[in-house]
Motif scaffolding. Structure first.
Motif, PDB file in Angstrom:
ATOM      1  N   GLN A 439      20.224  22.414  -7.225  1.00  0.00           N
ATOM      2  CA  GLN A 439      21.444  21.613  -7.049  1.00  0.00           C
ATOM      3  C   GLN A 439      22.726  22.420  -7.270  1.00  0.00           C
ATOM      4  OE1 GLN A 439      19.305  19.782  -9.850  1.00  0.00           O
ATOM      5  NE2 GLN A 439      17.946  19.516  -8.085  1.00  0.00           N
ATOM      6  N   ILE A 440      22.799  23.192  -8.365  1.00  0.00           N
ATOM      7  CA  ILE A 440      24.063  23.855  -8.692  1.00  0.00           C
ATOM      8  C   ILE A 440      24.385  24.946  -7.682  1.00  0.00           C
ATOM      9  CG2 ILE A 440      25.296  25.217 -10.415  1.00  0.00           C
ATOM     10  CD1 ILE A 440      23.699  23.701 -12.576  1.00  0.00           C
ATOM     11  N   ARG A 441      23.436  25.846  -7.435  1.00  0.00           N
ATOM     12  CA  ARG A 441      23.714  26.895  -6.454  1.00  0.00           C
ATOM     13  C   ARG A 441      23.860  26.323  -5.042  1.00  0.00           C
ATOM     14  NH1 ARG A 441      21.076  31.901  -4.135  1.00  0.00           N
ATOM     15  NH2 ARG A 441      22.769  33.401  -4.122  1.00  0.00           N
ATOM     16  N   PRO A 442      22.988  25.394  -4.600  1.00  0.00           N
ATOM     17  CA  PRO A 442      23.210  24.784  -3.279  1.00  0.00           C
ATOM     18  C   PRO A 442      24.560  24.083  -3.152  1.00  0.00           C
ATOM     19  CG  PRO A 442      20.945  24.441  -3.954  1.00  0.00           C
ATOM     20  CD  PRO A 442      21.661  25.048  -5.131  1.00  0.00           C
ATOM     21  N   PHE A 443      25.113  23.603  -4.280  1.00  0.00           N
ATOM     22  CA  PHE A 443      26.438  22.982  -4.232  1.00  0.00           C
ATOM     23  C   PHE A 443      27.477  23.966  -3.702  1.00  0.00           C
ATOM     24  CE2 PHE A 443      30.492  21.953  -6.448  1.00  0.00           C
ATOM     25  CZ  PHE A 443      30.720  20.705  -5.884  1.00  0.00           C
ATOM     26  N   THR A 444      27.311  25.253  -4.030  1.00  0.00           N
ATOM     27  CA  THR A 444      28.264  26.267  -3.546  1.00  0.00           C
ATOM     28  C   THR A 444      28.119  26.509  -2.049  1.00  0.00           C
ATOM     29  OG1 THR A 444      26.829  28.217  -3.904  1.00  0.00           O
ATOM     30  CG2 THR A 444      28.088  27.408  -5.797  1.00  0.00           C
ATOM     31  N   TRP A 445      26.994  26.110  -1.475  1.00  0.00           N
ATOM     32  CA  TRP A 445      26.774  26.310  -0.035  1.00  0.00           C
ATOM     33  C   TRP A 445      27.424  25.232   0.815  1.00  0.00           C
ATOM     34  CZ3 TRP A 445      20.789  26.805  -0.953  1.00  0.00           C
ATOM     35  CH2 TRP A 445      20.524  27.996  -1.640  1.00  0.00           C
ATOM     36  N   LEU A 446      27.741  24.092   0.218  1.00  0.00           N
ATOM     37  CA  LEU A 446      28.326  22.987   0.985  1.00  0.00           C
ATOM     38  C   LEU A 446      29.712  23.381   1.471  1.00  0.00           C
ATOM     39  CD1 LEU A 446      27.240  20.053  -1.359  1.00  0.00           C
ATOM     40  CD2 LEU A 446      26.430  20.424   0.989  1.00  0.00           C
TER      41      LEU A 446
END
Length: 565
Positions: A439-446
């Motif tokens: 969740q946290i790292r994928p949040f940076t991909w949004l």
């Protein structure tokens, strides 16, 4: 740090015992060069478990643990796991189960120092079939070898890597909490004078149930619709027919009862809510699977789940023209989707994230190892035929993904394709979909600016799941993995979902203040403290991840893949 490692070492021993069956094992053997080989008798462990006595054999190990750690070990030794031999057999003969047992077999060896795969699987089944049930001591008693050889060097390496990974996770969580608290301190809003979104809204609602049948895919979809009733003229509401439509997608081995609390709450605020079941991965399917009446869930679930929701929306559009209860009640220009776990993946795919086969092909192989349990499930998608699956649904305008799994199956290439508002919800103690990786790292991909990360300290993978009323609790989850009392998490999700949907689906800016860090601070309840972040760049994340541990010379296998911490 040494005390922490000793604690984890004892925990590792407990894990070994949890996974170690026994048909005739009389002792555990620990080889620890250059100090030689150490032994611990099963009788000593059994005596400690039953009467709490530490004999001479066990005292060498017990003296290196704290009273609290010994108490925890004894609780584990006494724990009886209520599982049937059929369930154990089905799980350990499944592709994912075999992978787990194979990796355990690298740590738990037979007397001839061979991988303990077959011994572990057979003794798990035998212990579950024994009248005494599946206990840790009984596992050892069923192990088909006089000695269970523990690969202690490999075990300590795992403990060391895990301790560092957990330390990094805690640093990331603490850093994000600190940032959110600092932002909240600048707020001048008095939320005690604002409407409480945790409380039910003013709409009454009715429930209507359907069973849809997608003949083309042989999929029967049970669906519950929570439909607001039209407000009276004396009631000033922001919403009136046709009502905005929200779809909720459950996780693995769950069903449509898992998020009744959230569906009812949204309906009370004027949202029509459709809660469906995915027949290939719901509780009923897992009950059949564990009973030996069906095969394991198919990798095609990664495709079928988004298609289930597409079909549901198609059918509701058709029924809305003919069904007297639904007629004129659903607004298909205002559709949102909420999903948890594999349901979180489902709504991300519907929002435009394509399956990332390049990521899967590169990182899913027989030799990979990871502390991210969700990768075992995500790598099942690697078995799908390689093609471009059309899973996006343009009718869906916003999504909320709770404990989603996405780091490999979607990856940065998939998640970055999403162009609509997204809220990700993470639990700091989620061991099934670890927050940093999933969740946290994928949040940076949004890439859309309207994105939010809700981080709940001490929440687990199960904290958001409601108390089921269907009796379909098919997974024997130990109470320790459920986490603290879940009521505060329900209230957070109730409030945040209303605020997020009102702001970004209905374009009501007066609700935007509820999406600020200060609101999270206002409603937080220990130990499940809530933080909200609205921005986090990849550079900021990398700086946090590589911060105080940047000088550590630990191996790269701290990360499950080169790109996924």
């Amino acid at each position: 740090m040494k005390k922490f490692l000793r604690y984890l070492g004892l925990g590792l021993l407990s894990t070994f015992l949890t996974a170690t069956p026994g048909l005739g094992a009389e002792r555990l053997s620990f080889s620890y060069p250059p100090f030689g080989e150490f032994y611990l008798s099963v009788d000593s462990l059994e005596t400690f478990a039953k009467v709490g006595k530490i004999d001479q054999d066990f005292s060498f190990y017990a003296s290196r643990a704290t009273p609290q750690q010994l108490a925890q070990l004894r609780d584990l030794l006494q724990q009886r796991f209520n599982v049937t031999p059929t369930l154990v057999s089905q799980v350990t003969y499944s592709p994912i189960g075999e992978e787990v047992v194979q990796q355990l077999g690298e740590l738990l060896l037979t007397e001839s120092r061979q991988n303990g795969f077959y011994a572990i699987r057979s003794s798990l089944i035998l212990a579950a079939a024994d009248p005494e049930g599946l206990t840790l001591i009984n596992l050892l008693r069923k192990f088909p070898s006089n000695t269970v050889r523990v690969n202690f060097t490999q075990g300590l390496r795992i403990v060391d890597d895990l301790s560092q990974l957990l330390k990094k996770r805690d640093e990331v969580v603490a850093s994000l909490q600190k940032e959110a608290i600092a932002e909240a301190a600048n707020s001048k809003i008095d939320f005690s004078q604002q409407p409480d979104l945790r409380s039910p809204g003013k709409f009454r609602w009715q429930k209507k149930s359907f069973e849809l049948n997608d003949i083309s895919r042989s999929r029967r979809l049970p669906v519950d619709i929570y439909l607001p009733e039209a407000a009276s003229q004396s009631t000033k509401e922001l919403s009136s027919p046709p009502f905005p439509l929200i779809v909720i997608s459950h996780g693995v081995a769950s069903d449509r009862s898992s998020f009744v609390y959230l569906a009812q709450h949204l309906a009370s605020y004027g949202f029509a809510v459709a809660v469906l079941e995915h027949p290939g991965s719901n509780a009923e399917r897992f009950q059949q699977y564990f009973a030996g009446l069906a095969g394991p869930p198919d990798p095609a679930e990664f495709i079928n789940r988004p298609l289930d929701i597409k079909y549901l929306l198609d059918e509701l559009q058709r029924l809305e023209k003919s069904d007297p209860i639904l007629q004129g009640k659903l607004n298909f220009q205002q559709v949102g989707a909420i999903g948890q776990s594999l349901g979180g993946y489902t709504v991300l795919a519907l929002a435009g994230a394509n399956i990332n086969f390049e990521e899967l092909r590169q990182n899913c192989n027989p030799n990979y190892s990871s502390f991210n349990l969700s990768l075992l499930l995500q790598c099942e998608a690697n078995k799908l035929p390689l093609r471009n699956y059309e899973l996006k649904d343009d009718r869906i305008k916003v999504i909320m993904a709770i404990n989603p799994i996405d780091s490999l199956v979607l990856g940065e290439g998939g998640v970055s394709q999403i162009k609509i508002p997204v809220m990700l919800v993470a639990g700091s103690q989620d061991i099934f979909a670890p927050p940093v990786s999933e969740q946290i790292r994928p949040f940076t991909w949004l890439s859309d600016s309207n994105k939010y990360l809700a981080l709940i300290e001490n929440a687990t993978h199960f904290s958001a799941i409601g108390e089921t009323t269907s009796g379909n609790d098919v997974l024997p989850v130990p109470s320790a993995l459920l986490g603290p009392d879940r009521a505060p998490v329900y209230s957070y999700l109730n409030a945040l979902s209303v605020a997020f949907l009102e702001t970004h689906l209905l374009n009501h800016p007066e609700y935007r203040s509820y999406l600020q860090p200060s609101y999270a601070t206002f409603i937080s309840k220990e130990p499940l403290n809530l933080s909200i972040l609205q921005s986090l760049s990849a550079d900021q994340f990398n700086q946090i991840w590589n911060g105080s541990t940047a000088q550590s010379a630990k191996p790269s296998n701290l990360q499950p893949t080169p790109n996924h911490p």
